[in-house]
Design a protein around this motif. Structure first.
Motif, PDB file in Angstrom:
ATOM      1  N   CYS A 369      44.268  43.008  37.754  1.00 45.12           N
ATOM      2  CA  CYS A 369      44.681  41.988  36.797  1.00 45.12           C
ATOM      3  C   CYS A 369      45.409  40.808  37.429  1.00 45.12           C
ATOM      4  CB  CYS A 369      45.545  42.603  35.694  1.00 45.12           C
ATOM      5  SG  CYS A 369      47.046  43.390  36.293  1.00 45.12           S
ATOM      6  N   ASP A 370      45.583  40.806  38.762  1.00 49.69           N
ATOM      7  CA  ASP A 370      46.244  39.656  39.388  1.00 49.69           C
ATOM      8  C   ASP A 370      45.359  39.040  40.478  1.00 49.69           C
ATOM      9  OD1 ASP A 370      46.409  41.722  41.189  1.00 49.69           O
ATOM     10  OD2 ASP A 370      48.531  41.417  41.701  1.00 49.69           O
ATOM     11  N   LEU A 371      44.066  39.039  40.253  1.00 50.80           N
ATOM     12  CA  LEU A 371      43.134  38.431  41.197  1.00 50.80           C
ATOM     13  C   LEU A 371      43.473  36.963  41.436  1.00 50.80           C
ATOM     14  CD1 LEU A 371      39.717  39.761  39.827  1.00 50.80           C
ATOM     15  CD2 LEU A 371      40.589  40.191  42.128  1.00 50.80           C
ATOM     16  N   GLU A 372      43.380  36.537  42.682  1.00 50.28           N
ATOM     17  CA  GLU A 372      43.513  35.118  42.987  1.00 50.28           C
ATOM     18  C   GLU A 372      42.661  34.785  44.206  1.00 50.28           C
ATOM     19  OE1 GLU A 372      47.590  34.257  43.724  1.00 50.28           O
ATOM     20  OE2 GLU A 372      47.674  35.349  45.619  1.00 50.28           O
ATOM     21  N   LEU A 373      42.157  33.552  44.236  1.00 49.81           N
ATOM     22  CA  LEU A 373      41.358  33.108  45.366  1.00 49.81           C
ATOM     23  C   LEU A 373      42.230  32.980  46.598  1.00 49.81           C
ATOM     24  CD1 LEU A 373      39.231  30.292  43.669  1.00 49.81           C
ATOM     25  CD2 LEU A 373      38.476  32.586  44.280  1.00 49.81           C
ATOM     26  N   THR A 374      41.642  33.246  47.757  1.00 50.35           N
ATOM     27  CA  THR A 374      42.384  33.058  49.012  1.00 50.35           C
ATOM     28  C   THR A 374      42.255  31.636  49.530  1.00 50.35           C
ATOM     29  OG1 THR A 374      40.503  33.786  50.361  1.00 50.35           O
ATOM     30  CG2 THR A 374      42.069  35.482  49.643  1.00 50.35           C
ATOM     31  N   VAL A 375      41.339  30.846  48.951  1.00 51.82           N
ATOM     32  CA  VAL A 375      41.209  29.423  49.265  1.00 51.82           C
ATOM     33  C   VAL A 375      41.031  28.677  47.951  1.00 51.82           C
ATOM     34  CG1 VAL A 375      40.141  29.862  51.517  1.00 51.82           C
ATOM     35  CG2 VAL A 375      38.686  29.540  49.505  1.00 51.82           C
ATOM     36  N   PRO A 376      41.353  27.398  47.887  1.00 52.56           N
ATOM     37  CA  PRO A 376      41.120  26.637  46.659  1.00 52.56           C
ATOM     38  C   PRO A 376      39.642  26.661  46.280  1.00 52.56           C
ATOM     39  CG  PRO A 376      42.528  25.411  48.155  1.00 52.56           C
ATOM     40  CD  PRO A 376      42.020  26.588  48.929  1.00 52.56           C
ATOM     41  N   ARG A 377      39.361  26.595  44.976  1.00 57.60           N
ATOM     42  CA  ARG A 377      37.974  26.693  44.527  1.00 57.60           C
ATOM     43  C   ARG A 377      37.103  25.586  45.109  1.00 57.60           C
ATOM     44  NH1 ARG A 377      34.153  25.645  40.329  1.00 57.60           N
ATOM     45  NH2 ARG A 377      33.020  27.559  39.799  1.00 57.60           N
ATOM     46  N   ASP A 378      37.658  24.397  45.283  1.00 58.76           N
ATOM     47  CA  ASP A 378      36.835  23.304  45.801  1.00 58.76           C
ATOM     48  C   ASP A 378      36.550  23.442  47.290  1.00 58.76           C
ATOM     49  OD1 ASP A 378      39.299  22.653  46.859  1.00 58.76           O
ATOM     50  OD2 ASP A 378      39.514  20.779  45.742  1.00 58.76           O
ATOM     51  N   GLU A 379      37.106  24.488  47.914  1.00 59.95           N
ATOM     52  CA  GLU A 379      36.808  24.756  49.323  1.00 59.95           C
ATOM     53  C   GLU A 379      35.884  25.959  49.501  1.00 59.95           C
ATOM     54  OE1 GLU A 379      40.321  25.015  51.705  1.00 59.95           O
ATOM     55  OE2 GLU A 379      41.186  23.160  50.883  1.00 59.95           O
TER      56      GLU A 379
END
Length: 441
Positions: A369-379
């Motif tokens: 429930c705390d998923l987050e990208l390791t890089v910004p989405r635009d990268e």
């Protein structure tokens, strides 16, 4: 021969297009309007329909002069390294995608009737079991590539089981499809050979003993498919689910984990998984440019002359996002999308596709429930290619979970291979996955 009938064609391949396709569509729209000349591979040109109304006119066969048969177009193309991948996607096959009229209706009815046999709650259970078994592989690590570790595995494993094969066969199917989609030369040929062998063995097994599964239903349908038509129908279903569904799942997840409207903690987002799926289908459809069509006569279409045997592709991505000048909240179409096509060739299995994608994503976000990208989405990096909008990788991090911690976990579910009979066919599955066939009463 190589076609060279379109000056000023835009390129739908290469890193620049993969990085920002919407910029390419905007430039084409400014220069050409609703229909633009494009090159989908070196020396392979097409008319790209980028206007929403023009796309609907093609998809609904307005005027009655559109055909899906690619034979005449294919005959004009040489088989070269540049055209091989294009022909694999667009070359004629005796199935629902490349046929017209009564022939198309016959093929389509087989697919539609047989998919209606799958009970939604049992399909949801199956996807839940497959998803949990995949999540259990990386849940303790605190990081994952949700393309390679999750999204690209879901459709192959689910449909391998729906086809009536044991879960153990899915690894070979995943490898074959991956080799076919991602590589040329020796690796691609090996993948194609392995996939052909999978289809052949599947048909052989079902000829020997039927089961309550999609393959057997295809075989027993009153349309009485020939063996080659059965094989091509299985190929079409696999092709229409593997890459597109994987892309839909990963594109949707990438939006959810990078937009607080969907979640800030995955439990209190203002918008739902369904909302995210609909937005992905509109703004980043899994198949960005496809829906191949050909005219039966010279046609002046939305300002462009199109000749017989010229390729016309529908840009779902460009048509869906065509500027209207109307604020989204005031649009009477509700932000309508063409992600599943329209008209008589609209995807006959869109409801199961949405159910599979939603269930897989909801299982993932409920466990992590705390998923987050390791890089910004635009990268994030996108796979090159004219047809799809597909992430190459989706790296995420999250709080690891342990098999022994309290609460529901992906290890609480039995793996698919134990909850679904391991034998290729089983009478017991009739109670689990289907009602009586509409043609058996």
């Amino acid at each position: 021969m190589t076609l060279r009938y379109m000056p000023d064609a835009g390129r739908l391949y290469g890193p620049e297009y993969a990085r920002d396709p919407q910029a390419v569509y905007a430039e084409l729209r400014a220069r050409h309007g609703a229909v633009a000349p494009v090159e989908i591979a070196p020396g392979v040109e097409a008319h790209l329909v980028i206007g929403y109304r023009a796309a609907l006119d093609v998809l609904t066969n307005a005027g009655g002069f559109w055909s899906k048969n690619s034979g005449a177009w294919q005959a004009r193309l040489p088989e070269t390294p540049e055209t091989g991948g294009v022909i694999a996607m667009l070359g004629y096959r005796p199935n629902a995608l490349f046929s017209d009229g009564a022939e198309h209706a016959r093929y389509r009815k087989v697919i539609a009737d047989c998919f209606q046999q799958i009970q939604p709650h049992k399909l949801r259970q199956l996807v839940t079991e497959v998803s949990d078994s995949l999540i259990g592989r990386f849940a303790t690590k605190g990081e994952a590539d949700l393309v390679a570790d999750f999204a690209r595995l879901i459709p192959a494993r689910v449909f391998n089981l729906l086809f009536g094969r044991p879960d153990s066969d899915s690894e070979g199917l995943v490898q074959a499809l991956s080799d076919m989609m991602e590589a040329d030369g020796e690796t691609g040929a090996r993948g194609s050979e392995a996939f052909s062998r999978y289809i052949g063995e599947l048909i052989q097994a079902k000829h020997a003993q039927r089961g309550d599964d999609l393959t057997s239903w295809f075989m027993d349908h009153p349309a009485m498919l020939r063996t080659d038509e059965l094989a091509e129908t299985l190929v079409l279903v696999t092709a229409a689910t593997y890459d597109p569904m994987a892309n839909l799942i990963s594109n949707t997840i990438s939006r959810m984990v990078s937009d607080d409207r969907y979640y800030s903690s995955l439990t209190n987002g203002a918008l739902s998984t369904y909302d995210a799926l609909m937005e992905a289908l509109r703004a980043e459809p899994a198949m960005a440019n496809y829906g191949p069509y050909f005219t039966l006569q010279p046609v002046h279409f939305h300002g462009t002359w199109i000749q017989p045997a010229e390729l016309v592709l529908v840009s779902y991505a460009a048509a869906n996002t065509e500027p209207t000048g109307i604020p989204e909240e005031l649009r009477s179409d509700g932000g309508a999308y063409l992600g599943f096509g329209a008209g008589s060739h609209r995807c006959p299995a869109s409801d199961p596709a949405v159910l599979i994608a939603m269930t897989a994503i909801e299982r993932l976000t409920s466990h992590l429930c705390d998923l987050e990208l390791t890089v910004p989405r635009d990268e994030l990096s996108w796979r090159p290619g004219p047809f799809h909008r597909a992430l190459a990788h989706l790296p995420v991090r999250f709080t690891p979970i342990r098999p022994d911690q309290p609460g529901e976990s992906p290890w609480a579910m039995r793996p698919p291979s134990s909850s679904i009979p391991s034998a290729p066919t089983s009478p017991a599955r009739s109670a689990d996955y289907a009602t009586s066939a509409p043609w058996s009463s």
